[in-house]
Enzyme design. Structure first.
Site, short mmCIF file in Angstrom:
data_model
loop_
_atom_site.label_atom_id
_atom_site.label_comp_id
_atom_site.label_asym_id
_atom_site.label_seq_id
_atom_site.Cartn_x
_atom_site.Cartn_y
_atom_site.Cartn_z
CB CYS A 1 -0.95 -0.01 1.20
SG CYS A 1 -0.13 -0.21 2.81
CG HIS B 1 1.05 1.94 7.81
ND1 HIS B 1 0.04 1.09 8.21
CD2 HIS B 1 1.24 1.70 6.49
CE1 HIS B 1 -0.36 0.38 7.17
NE2 HIS B 1 0.36 0.73 6.11
#
Length: 341
Positions: A162, A189
């Site tokens: 991602c 994150h």
């Protein structure tokens, strides 16, 4: 294999199997069922290690994206949702899935580590395999907006990570327009299933053994290594680190770069860059992470967060690490399917 049959009630152009029904597998299916642009995709089967009723429950109620519109039921081996009946299998090996006349297997297990398993799926009838994460066994790693022109006839493809999907298109465009000297990226994150909810031994990264929902956790990211793979012209020029934070969804890229010919107005330049790239979006308002949930772009730049000193520019952008990444999985799946047509 009558138990695997799925009635075609739409014009079908691509037939897929979802192997692994965790976070990414479920989000991919949710996008297929709720996005009109994906009405032509037939999901031949979904397979997971968990019991079918548990899979159906977790698909019906989602802590991030909410209940699936229209509800979900499981009966007689079929997952019923959005007017479709999809075979839901338990613990079937990839090679034993119903792969005859299947265009792609989307491997979302996070556990595909050997080439033999992927090859067995091809032998069983699948035309290609797309892996939802970094992979050493893939023919190539593809990031839309960065190197999709390199996909060729590769039959086992990695969709990278991602964070790589968020970073690579931006780096490519910066290098093309302004010349990238070097850069460092920190991904802020959200926590993931690889982290424990309470302190527990999980692996050699000691900080990642701490409770992910109560602390910021400094750690590593595979994105810098994958950038070298996806954009070899930039190899060795970009470093990366990560801080896992107590949020359940949406992450951010904090990138500092040095450019050979930096733009006079970096924020305006970033707006133009985003407008020209379909996988990069913009957010002008002062937003927080929850505001970016379910954005389909790989990266959503916040130009008002831009800072510049000399040839050094700080760029900040958000990315929904589940929803945006799943959207790229479907993009790359279509690219793989449309080759040679």
């Amino acid at each position: 294999m009558a138990q695997f049959e799925c009635k075609r009630q739409r014009t079908v152009t691509m037939r897929i199997v979802i192997h692994g029904f965790g976070r990414i597998g479920r989000v991919i299916l949710r996008q297929i069922l709720t996005t009109p642009d994906h009405a032509d995709i037939e999901v031949v089967a979904v397979n997971d290690l968990a019991q079918p009723d548990t899979c159906a429950y977790l698909f019906k109620y989602d802590s991030v994206f909410g209940p699936l519109p229209g509800g979900v039921t499981y009966q007689d081996g079929l997952l019923q949702a959005a007017g479709r009946a999809i075979p839901l299998l338990t613990g079937v090996r990839m090679a034993d899935l119903p792969l005859e006349d299947v265009d792609l297997v989307l491997d979302c297990t996070g556990a595909l580590k050997d080439r033999e398993t992927a090859e067995a799926a091809l032998t069983a009838g699948a035309r290609a395999v797309l892996i939802s994460g970094p992979s050493e066994i893939a023919d190539i790693t593809i990031v839309r907006g960065a190197n999709e022109d390199q996909i060729g006839d590769s039959r086992v493809v990695s969709n990278a990570s991602c964070t790589t999907n968020a970073l690579a298109p931006l780096l490519r465009d910066l290098d093309t327009r302004y010349g990238l000297i070097q850069g460092h990226m920190t991904t802020i994150h959200c926590y993931t299933g690889s982290q424990p909810m309470v302190d527990a031994p999980r692996g050699p990264d000691l900080a990642r053994n701490r409770a992910g929902a109560v602390s910021m956790v400094p750690t590593t990211t595979s994105a810098a290594k994958l950038i070298d793979r996806v954009l070899p012209d930039l190899a060795g020029r970009v470093t990366g680190a990560a801080v896992r934070v107590p949020a359940i969804s949406v992450s951010a890229v904090d990138l500092v770069v040095r450019l050979r010919t930096p733009p006079q107005d970096p924020a305006t330049a970033l707006r133009a860059l985003a407008e020209a790239n379909p996988v990069i979006g913009l957010v002008e308002d002062p937003c927080v992470s929850v505001d970016l949930r379910a954005r389909t772009e790989s990266l959503v730049i916040a130009p008002n967060e831009t800072l510049a000193t000399g040839d050094q520019i700080r760029i900040f952008g958000w990315y929904d690490n589940e929803w945006g990444f799943s959207a790229r999985m479907l993009d790359v799946a279509r690219m793989m399917h449309q080759r040679g047509k």
